[in-house]
Design an enzyme around this catalytic site. Structure first.
Site, mmCIF file in Angstrom:
data_model
loop_
_atom_site.group_PDB
_atom_site.id
_atom_site.type_symbol
_atom_site.label_atom_id
_atom_site.label_comp_id
_atom_site.label_asym_id
_atom_site.label_seq_id
_atom_site.Cartn_x
_atom_site.Cartn_y
_atom_site.Cartn_z
ATOM 1 N N ASP A 18 7.755 -4.681 12.597
ATOM 2 C CA ASP A 18 6.894 -4.807 13.772
ATOM 3 C C ASP A 18 7.400 -6.007 14.547
ATOM 4 O O ASP A 18 7.413 -7.132 14.009
ATOM 5 C CB ASP A 18 5.437 -5.033 13.368
ATOM 6 C CG ASP A 18 4.816 -3.827 12.688
ATOM 7 O OD1 ASP A 18 5.351 -2.716 12.829
ATOM 8 O OD2 ASP A 18 3.777 -4.007 12.022
ATOM 9 N N HIS A 65 6.641 -0.896 16.618
ATOM 10 C CA HIS A 65 6.917 -0.406 15.265
ATOM 11 C C HIS A 65 8.193 0.430 15.215
ATOM 12 O O HIS A 65 8.302 1.443 15.906
ATOM 13 C CB HIS A 65 5.708 0.440 14.835
ATOM 14 C CG HIS A 65 5.788 1.032 13.470
ATOM 15 N ND1 HIS A 65 4.912 0.694 12.458
ATOM 16 C CD2 HIS A 65 6.605 1.971 12.933
ATOM 17 C CE1 HIS A 65 5.190 1.390 11.377
ATOM 18 N NE2 HIS A 65 6.227 2.178 11.632
ATOM 19 N N HIS A 89 6.121 0.370 5.775
ATOM 20 C CA HIS A 89 6.498 -1.035 5.626
ATOM 21 C C HIS A 89 6.783 -1.387 4.170
ATOM 22 O O HIS A 89 7.630 -2.235 3.880
ATOM 23 C CB HIS A 89 5.368 -1.931 6.133
ATOM 24 C CG HIS A 89 5.315 -2.084 7.615
ATOM 25 N ND1 HIS A 89 6.090 -2.991 8.297
ATOM 26 C CD2 HIS A 89 4.567 -1.446 8.546
ATOM 27 C CE1 HIS A 89 5.812 -2.922 9.595
ATOM 28 N NE2 HIS A 89 4.893 -1.985 9.767
ATOM 29 N N ARG A 107 5.979 -4.976 3.546
ATOM 30 C CA ARG A 107 4.543 -5.182 3.312
ATOM 31 C C ARG A 107 4.199 -4.712 1.903
ATOM 32 O O ARG A 107 4.381 -3.531 1.593
ATOM 33 C CB ARG A 107 3.730 -4.397 4.337
ATOM 34 C CG ARG A 107 2.214 -4.504 4.200
ATOM 35 C CD ARG A 107 1.520 -3.591 5.207
ATOM 36 N NE ARG A 107 1.924 -3.885 6.564
ATOM 37 C CZ ARG A 107 1.671 -3.086 7.609
ATOM 38 N NH1 ARG A 107 1.046 -1.929 7.430
ATOM 39 N NH2 ARG A 107 2.087 -3.424 8.816
ATOM 40 N N GLU A 123 2.798 3.049 18.543
ATOM 41 C CA GLU A 123 2.841 1.588 18.478
ATOM 42 C C GLU A 123 4.166 1.103 19.052
ATOM 43 O O GLU A 123 5.212 1.269 18.418
ATOM 44 C CB GLU A 123 2.689 1.112 17.021
ATOM 45 C CG GLU A 123 1.352 1.469 16.397
ATOM 46 C CD GLU A 123 1.255 1.109 14.924
ATOM 47 O OE1 GLU A 123 0.150 1.201 14.374
ATOM 48 O OE2 GLU A 123 2.296 0.743 14.322
#
Length: 222
Positions: free
Chosen positions: A143, A204, A136, A91, A201
């Site tokens: 994810d 994740h 990320h 990301r 999460e």
């Protein structure tokens, strides 16, 4: 020739590459073409409700080390008629900056009912849903979920991807036995292949001993 701009801030490097991805990264579909990709931040189907800065193509970029292990995981799942589906991996820092900017505009709650119905937007920072840096951006966090390899249908995990709430915590108890088993299946195979989970999460995971643990990259997903 690659244009490289390197910023040093408190001992952490932020790197901005133009055009080519940096050495040590790969496009995952060149390694494991059978993995399903649904890059949520490329579309409007995400907690902001708009495409996110830095995402230009529906492709997954990860560190070479992470890609090798994801290939191994995919091969194991395919033997069971299952497979991986990835929502996000590398990301860009500019995407994280987009999240931070959005979180400060308290009246922008377009996707609240779907993604954070029980959390006040004013508390997203305090409760850890939004942060100024993300693992990320180091390139070894993914994810993901598990799908039926024939139908492409996602296994029921008891909450949707990127849902802000306790329902997304791995240990959340108010879900069905089958949903718990599905979460355990994902967690078990990721742990066995050197990925560590994030307890809040279920989707994740971060590669242990990640290669770029202090570098937050900002090249485009393109």
């Amino acid at each position: 020739m690659k244009k490289l701009i390197l910023f040093i801030l408190l001992g952490i490097s932020f790197v901005n590459f133009s055009q080519n991805i940096p050495k040590g990264f790969v496009y995952l579909d060149s390694i494991v073409p059978s993995i399903e990709i649904e890059l949520r931040y490329l579309s409007s189907n995400n907690f902001i409700g708009k495409p996110i800065d830095g995402y230009k193509s529906n492709c997954i970029i990860v560190s070479s080390e992470a890609a090798k292990l994801l290939k191994k995981i995919q091969q194991e799942l395919l033997k069971k008629g299952l497979g991986l589906k990835i929502f996000d991996a590398y990301r860009p820092q500019q995407a994280v900056n987009h999240f931070v900017k959005w979180a400060k505009v308290l009246n922008d709650t377009l996707m609240k009912n779907q993604y954070y119905p029980n959390v006040s937007k004013s508390k997203l920072f305090k409760q850890g849903y939004i942060a100024s840096k993300s693992g990320h951006s180091r390139g070894s966090t993914v994810d993901l979920t598990i799908i039926n390899s024939k139908t492409g249908k996602e296994l029921d995990m008891g909450s949707s991807y990127d849902f802000f709430g306790t329902q997304s915590h791995y240990s959340y108890k108010n879900i069905s036995k089958k949903q718990k088993e599905n979460r355990m299946l994902l967690r078990k195979i990721m742990l066995a292949n050197n990925f560590k989970p994030y307890e809040n999460e279920w989707w994740h995971f971060t590669l242990r001993n990640e290669p770029f643990r202090n570098t937050y990259f900002n090249f485009l997903v393109n």
